[in-house]
Design an enzyme around this catalytic site. Structure first.
Site, PDB file in Angstrom:
ATOM      1  N   HIS B 188       0.826  -1.204   0.000  1.00 21.88           N
ATOM      2  CA  HIS B 188       0.000   0.000   0.000  1.00 21.88           C
ATOM      3  C   HIS B 188       0.859   1.252   0.000  1.00 21.88           C
ATOM      4  O   HIS B 188       0.463   2.282  -0.525  1.00 21.88           O
ATOM      5  CB  HIS B 188      -0.959  -0.015   1.184  1.00 21.88           C
ATOM      6  CG  HIS B 188      -2.108  -0.926   0.949  1.00 21.88           C
ATOM      7  ND1 HIS B 188      -3.198  -0.540   0.210  1.00 21.88           N
ATOM      8  CD2 HIS B 188      -2.312  -2.217   1.276  1.00 21.88           C
ATOM      9  CE1 HIS B 188      -4.032  -1.553   0.131  1.00 21.88           C
ATOM     10  NE2 HIS B 188      -3.518  -2.587   0.760  1.00 21.88           N
ATOM     11  N   GLU B 429     -12.615   5.521 -41.196  1.00 22.93           N
ATOM     12  CA  GLU B 429     -11.214   5.335 -41.573  1.00 22.93           C
ATOM     13  C   GLU B 429     -11.077   4.841 -43.007  1.00 22.93           C
ATOM     14  O   GLU B 429      -9.997   4.442 -43.428  1.00 22.93           O
ATOM     15  CB  GLU B 429     -10.512   4.388 -40.589  1.00 22.93           C
ATOM     16  CG  GLU B 429     -11.246   3.079 -40.366  1.00 22.93           C
ATOM     17  CD  GLU B 429     -10.676   2.260 -39.208  1.00 22.93           C
ATOM     18  OE1 GLU B 429      -9.501   2.421 -38.885  1.00 22.93           O
ATOM     19  OE2 GLU B 429     -11.428   1.442 -38.649  1.00 22.93           O
ATOM     20  N   ASP B 453      -5.363   4.949 -40.861  1.00 17.91           N
ATOM     21  CA  ASP B 453      -5.859   4.174 -41.989  1.00 17.91           C
ATOM     22  C   ASP B 453      -6.472   5.081 -43.056  1.00 17.91           C
ATOM     23  O   ASP B 453      -6.284   4.849 -44.242  1.00 17.91           O
ATOM     24  CB  ASP B 453      -6.883   3.124 -41.526  1.00 17.91           C
ATOM     25  CG  ASP B 453      -6.207   1.813 -41.139  1.00 17.91           C
ATOM     26  OD1 ASP B 453      -5.145   1.513 -41.748  1.00 17.91           O
ATOM     27  OD2 ASP B 453      -6.709   1.105 -40.249  1.00 17.91           O
ATOM     28  N   CYS B 500      -9.365   9.945 -33.419  1.00 17.21           N
ATOM     29  CA  CYS B 500      -8.572   9.117 -32.507  1.00 17.21           C
ATOM     30  C   CYS B 500      -7.285   8.630 -33.159  1.00 17.21           C
ATOM     31  O   CYS B 500      -6.550   7.852 -32.580  1.00 17.21           O
ATOM     32  CB  CYS B 500      -9.393   7.941 -31.973  1.00 17.21           C
ATOM     33  SG  CYS B 500      -9.863   6.759 -33.232  1.00 17.21           S
TER      34      CYS B 500
END
Lengths: 85, 542
Positions: B188, B429, B453, B500
């Site tokens: 932790h 794309e 792409d 994106c």
């Protein structure tokens, strides 16, 4: 007495936090709650016992509930496992 | 100069003086007690005090590091209430007439031993929890204070090991870094250090001694190295590195929680692209507004056979939960072309970029697709999941996808499995999708433009072939106009459109994208902050 089994899907298994939450949930019922893995059974109201099972992803655990509110307890604990583990 | 190595649990660079954090060894003697009931009562009172202290630590941790990390102190309180633990202490006091300190310390050793002997790295660590709570009870019983820190300037804490409670108790203003000899990345303390953004190195091969107190050291959390008494070159190099890192953090501090809005009030979403659940911490650390592209391929590529529904469900649930309500756009299987998994037994293709890939595999082998969709819908209960389909070229594909998705939802309903309605969008794309984006927009909830792409298909340039690099223009007007067209068609039909692909992170184009009306930019986590900074400095009214 109610009994059901559950296979852990959480990748981290029953680690500290869900163990704590499960114990808390178990303690909220009057019935006794036991949890077993590979034949080793512990009291689900005791955190060291639950953590000591070291239940991991893919392991099957068996929950046994016995007492006045066993129906409610079994249903809620099963829902808890499905949602959290 | 002494150079030590360890394992880094959090990046960043700290330069400062060393403070050796030494725990006072608790000397516990076994004493014989005549009034065992009174001794048990003494234990109960100490336990109550320990619980109160832990409750205080829980509140402190809650404020400093959040609920998830504070939870350990709640667990610690439960451990102090564990019947097995209590029985062991009380029975020892009663049966052996020993003092409470001794009973607690022996019980702690026994319980710690149970955890240490487990064949599981995470559970082994829990031995430290048992010892930590027990030492607290013993300190209270013996009326000794916990070893505090008396530094008056920020220091590098050097310790054998640190319990979570010790980490949280330290005054954060005075801590530059943690360096420990023991500990694990599961501990932790490691988690807390990460949450507190403090560089920390564990498992360090350093000889702990009081002679190190006050000496200068550099902690390089990026490379897991500690330099003690650094030479001038190292110091200069590390100072530069630290300044760069501080600049990034300054940006983070400045931008955290703020809208991504231009000076003239134009808002845009900045999300992150990731390819594995392991990347989620980077998304959170860089304060991304959501995940704009979660590539699900890794689940298939890391497996030797088709991943099961439950296996996928666990992964999608994890990402949905960790993003706590922020949008998570999961792209369905995009395998084929340059990403191959043997068990799919795909034929070798002359031209894989134009072959059986992505949605085409899903539609020819719907059983694979259905498994993934079921897992996604089931996980939708745990956060804000959106589903995105890759490589779309026609309306008929959308119709087929919708039919399958409807079937999956009907099955889940019939089985009584709950799911939420999710946003469903597509990747744009292919030039075909661009040209019919007005039609596609009527069928889906959002568009996300995959510029990699799209560029390759538009310019007819194979990105895997270095010989034609000179013909590749990343800012080709054709691609930029296509993006503009897609955004316009999206807006005309009341849906949003984002980017994106790699172009999204190209800050030379940010202004142009915003002028086109792009609603969302999804980029690698490390670009999130610089991009947000760029956006906030733009003024589209000029």
């Amino acid at each position: 007495m109610k009994e059901f089994s559950y296979v852990i899907t959480d990748p981290e298994g029953i680690h500290a936090r869900p163990a704590g939450e499960f114990v808390k949930a178990a303690k909220s019922f009057e019935s006794s709650v036991k949890i077993a893995k590979d034949g080793k059974q512990v009291d689900a109201k005791r955190i060291f016992g639950v953590m000591g099972l070291a239940a991991k992803q893919g392991h099957e655990i068996v929950i046994t509930v016995e007492g006045a509110d066993e129906d409610k307890a079994a249903a809620e604990l099963e829902a808890f496992l499905k949602a959290n583990l | 100069m002494i150079t030590c190595n360890g394992k880094s649990v959090y990046g960043g660079i700290a330069i400062g003086k060393i403070h050796v954090f030494a725990k006072e060894k608790q000397r516990i003697t076994r004493r014989t007690i005549s009034d065992t009931a009174k001794e048990q009562h003494r234990f109960d009172e100490a336990r109550a005090e320990a619980r109160a202290q832990l409750a205080g630590l829980y509140d402190k941790a809650l404020k400093e590091v959040g609920e998830a990390n504070a939870a350990i102190f709640e667990i610690h309180q439960m451990m102090l209430d564990d019947e097995d633990y209590l029985d062991s202490v009380n029975n020892m006091i009663a049966d052996q007439s020993v003092n409470a300190e001794y009973a607690v310390s022996i019980t702690a050793d026994n319980f710690a031993e149970m955890f240490s002997s487990m064949d599981d790295a995470y559970m082994k660590e829990r031995a430290a929890d048992v010892k930590d709570i027990s030492e607290r009870v013993v300190r209270i019983l013996m009326n000794t204070d916990s070893s505090g820190m008396s530094a008056n300037e920020p220091v590098i804490i050097l310790a054998d090991d640190l319990a979570p409670s010790e980490t949280v108790q330290l005054d954060k203003e005075l801590v530059l870094s943690f360096v420990t000899v023991h500990g694990s990345t599961n501990s932790h303390t490691a988690i807390l250090a990460r949450t507190m953004n403090i560089p920390a190195i564990i498992g360090t091969n350093v000889e702990l001694s009081s002679e190190l107190e006050g000496r200068t050291a550099i902690v390089d959390g990026f490379n897991a190295v500690v330099y003690i008494d650094p030479d001038e070159d190292t110091l200069a190099k590390m100072q530069k590195r630290r300044d760069e890192d501080l600049e990034k953090r300054r940006l983070l501090q400045e931008l955290k929680g703020k809208d991504n809005v231009t000076k003239d009030g134009h808002k845009v979403l900045v999300y992150a692209n990731i390819g594995n659940t392991k990347d989620i911490p980077y998304v959170l650390q860089n304060d991304a507004g959501g995940i704009g592209l979660f590539r699900s391929e890794f689940i298939y590529l890391e497996n030797d056979t088709y991943p099961t529904e439950d296996q996928q469900f666990a992964i999608y649930k994890e990402v949905a939960e960790k993003m706590s309500g922020k949008r998570v756009i999961i792209r369905t299987l995009d395998i084929g072309a340059d990403k191959q998994a043997e068990y799919f037994e795909l034929d070798k293709e002359e031209n894989p970029a134009m072959g059986l890939r992505a949605i085409r595999i899903c539609l020819t082998r719907p059983e694979i697709f259905k498994t993934q969709l079921r897992a996604l819908y089931r996980a939708s209960k745990y956060g804000r999941i959106a589903i995105m389909y890759p490589m779309i070229t026609s309306l008929s594909e959308i119709k087929k996808i919708k039919a399958i998705s409807k079937e999956v939802k009907a099955e889940l309903t019939a089985e009584g499995i709950p799911y939420n309605d999710v946003e469903e969008g597509i990747m744009i794309e292919t030039p075909a999708a661009v040209m019919i984006s007005d039609l596609l927009a009527k069928e889906v909830d959002f568009f996300s433009i995959g510029t990699n792409d799209l560029s390759q298909y538009t310019m007819a340039i194979d990105r895997q072939n270095p010989k034609i690099d000179e013909f590749f223009d990343p800012h080709h007007e054709a691609v930029l106009r296509m993006i503009g067209m897609v955004v316009k068609n999206a807006h005309d039909n009341g849906i949003w459109a984002g980017i994106c692909g790699e172009l999204g992170a190209d800050m030379e184009l940010t202004e142009r994208f915003l002028r086109m009306g792009v609603d969302e930019l999804s980029v690698s986590p490390s670009f999130v902050l610089p991009l947000r900074n760029t956006i906030r400095n733009l003024d589209l009214s000029k």
